[in-house]
Design a protein around this motif. Structure first.
Motif, PDB file in Angstrom:
ATOM      1  N   THR A 119      11.469   3.673  -0.358  1.00 43.42           N
ATOM      2  CA  THR A 119      12.595   3.670   0.582  1.00 43.42           C
ATOM      3  C   THR A 119      13.347   2.338   0.482  1.00 43.42           C
ATOM      4  O   THR A 119      14.582   2.304   0.425  1.00 43.42           O
ATOM      5  N   ASN A 163       7.788  -4.359   6.759  1.00 39.80           N
ATOM      6  CA  ASN A 163       8.750  -3.245   6.741  1.00 39.80           C
ATOM      7  C   ASN A 163       8.589  -2.366   7.998  1.00 39.80           C
ATOM      8  O   ASN A 163       7.649  -2.539   8.764  1.00 39.80           O
ATOM      9  N   LYS A 164       9.480  -1.471   8.171  1.00 37.82           N
ATOM     10  CA  LYS A 164       9.503  -0.520   9.298  1.00 37.82           C
ATOM     11  C   LYS A 164       9.743  -1.234  10.628  1.00 37.82           C
ATOM     12  O   LYS A 164       9.255  -0.795  11.684  1.00 37.82           O
ATOM     13  N   LYS A 201       7.796   1.283  -0.064  1.00 40.85           N
ATOM     14  CA  LYS A 201       8.310   0.690  -1.304  1.00 40.85           C
ATOM     15  C   LYS A 201       9.510   1.468  -1.835  1.00 40.85           C
ATOM     16  O   LYS A 201      10.551   0.902  -2.118  1.00 40.85           O
ATOM     17  N   VAL A 242       0.838  -1.202   0.000  1.00 39.15           N
ATOM     18  CA  VAL A 242       0.000   0.000   0.000  1.00 39.15           C
ATOM     19  C   VAL A 242       0.881   1.263   0.000  1.00 39.15           C
ATOM     20  O   VAL A 242       2.043   1.198   0.409  1.00 39.15           O
ATOM     21  N   PRO A 243       0.316   2.404  -0.450  1.00 45.23           N
ATOM     22  CA  PRO A 243       1.097   3.640  -0.376  1.00 45.23           C
ATOM     23  C   PRO A 243       1.528   3.892   1.067  1.00 45.23           C
ATOM     24  O   PRO A 243       0.728   3.713   1.988  1.00 45.23           O
ATOM     25  N   GLY A 244       2.775   4.217   1.263  1.00 39.30           N
ATOM     26  CA  GLY A 244       3.265   4.512   2.603  1.00 39.30           C
ATOM     27  C   GLY A 244       3.944   3.337   3.282  1.00 39.30           C
ATOM     28  O   GLY A 244       4.560   3.485   4.334  1.00 39.30           O
TER      29      GLY A 244
END
Ligand code: GDP
Length: 334
Positions: free
Chosen positions: A73, A204-205, A71, A66-68
């Protein structure tokens, strides 16, 4: 004397420029492939045919989320890592919505600021015209051009909404789904279909305070994946935690991609997947071509509204209407 626009390169110039890895020529060739002008598309097809022997050598990786989710980065960092190892990395985007939104949110060079400055990287935003089918076809052709230009890793980025991720999964060797760490209700947010086509999931993150949440999300996805039958006996999609931002887990992520290629190559599935994709590509193009000749046919243009009205009024069976229209094209059953 009137000055004319600079002459378009000849076929030979495109071929030699691309084979020499010239990024400016590659960019011009992609523009040719994306053009809707009939004379351009004829030249583009000739070019692709000429370059065919030089294609197919890259590892093709699809990335969705999803946006944010991170991807750009992650691709920026992964791309930098790969370049440091001597790879040449092309990043393409598939975003059929970009036409409506008036600009591509994917493949934007400003989103991958370090990679964009590398001479061993090539970043191309999504083609902005056409349907999903049209965008996908152009991306497949762009991928072939990038491969011929010596890019040995091609990343195709798509946003995790709609049908585009299925289309991307269908043109790559490895499909990676990026997800966010979240609470227990995380699983609801992700479409089951996406998990089914994933070759790997990366949360991620996974940095700072997010680490415990990312780990528990990873466990949940592992459990969810166990319920699903893997689409091949050779490979069970792993679930990793990564941080694109802090360059954590990306080495393992790349190792898994390579391991997947090795296993699938020895089982023969790597080649089979590509063969299936080549046939699917041909079928898509055939559909496009037949639809285009249908739309361009004068007799069809004349008869179609009449036949439609008959179907609407219930006086003509849809099947018979199709027979008539297809008959006008001269490609009916007989
Ligand atoms: P995209 O829309 O999927 O391309 O996401 P971006 O790469 O643009 O990232 C969206 C936001 O998330 C930005 O503010 C990034 O700085 C942030 N972000 C991306 N990756 C990470 C990460 O690994 N960790 C953290 N903490 N933030 C990240």
């Amino acid at each position: 004397m009137q000055r004319s626009a600079p002459a378009a390169p000849k076929l030979d110039a495109y071929v030699s420029g691309i084979l020499a890895g010239d990024r400016a020529m590659l960019a011009r060739a992609i523009t040719l492939v994306e053009s809707t002008k009939p004379e351009h598309s004829a030249q583009a097809q000739q070019l692709l045919q000429e370059l065919l022997p030089a294609t197919g050598k890259a590892l093709r990786i699809g990335i969705t989320g999803v946006p944010g989710v991170g991807k750009s980065t992650t691709i920026d960092q992964l791309g930098m890592n790969l370049i440091a190892e001597g790879h040449r990395v092309a990043v393409l985007a598939v975003d059929p919505t970009s036409r409506r939104t008036g600009g591509s949110i994917l493949g934007d060079k400003t989103r991958m600021s370090r990679l964009a400055q590398e001479r061993n990287a090539f970043i191309r935003p999504s083609p902005t015209s056409g349907t999903l089918g049209g965008v996908t076809r152009k991306t497949r052709e762009t991928m072939a051009l990038a491969e011929a230009a010596g890019f040995d890793v091609v990343i195709v980025e798509t946003v995790g909404v709609g049908q585009s991720e299925i289309a991307v999964a269908d043109m790559v060797d490895f499909f990676l789904v990026l997800l966010l760490p979240g609470g227990g209700d995380d699983l609801q947010g992700i479409k089951k279909g996406i998990i089914e086509i994933a070759d790997m999931i990366a949360i991620n993150k996974a940095d700072g305070d997010n680490v415990p949440r990312a780990k528990s999300a990873a466990n949940e996805y592992r459990a969810a994946l166990q319920i699903l039958t893997p689409h091949t006996a050779t490979w069970s999609p792993p679930v990793l935690t990564i941080s694109g931002h802090e360059n954590k887990g990306l080495e393992e992520l790349w190792e898994k991609i390579i391991e997947h290629r090795e296993k699938m190559t020895s089982s023969g599935e790597f080649a089979q997947r590509r063969q299936r994709q080549a046939v699917a590509w041909m079928q898509d193009m055939l559909n496009d071509r037949v639809m285009a000749s249908l739309k361009a046919n004068a007799k069809v243009a004349e008869r179609l509204p009449i036949v439609e009205a008959e179907v609407r009024a219930g006086r003509l069976l849809p099947t018979l209407a199709v027979d008539e229209i297809v008959g006008l094209l001269g490609i009916g059953e007989n």
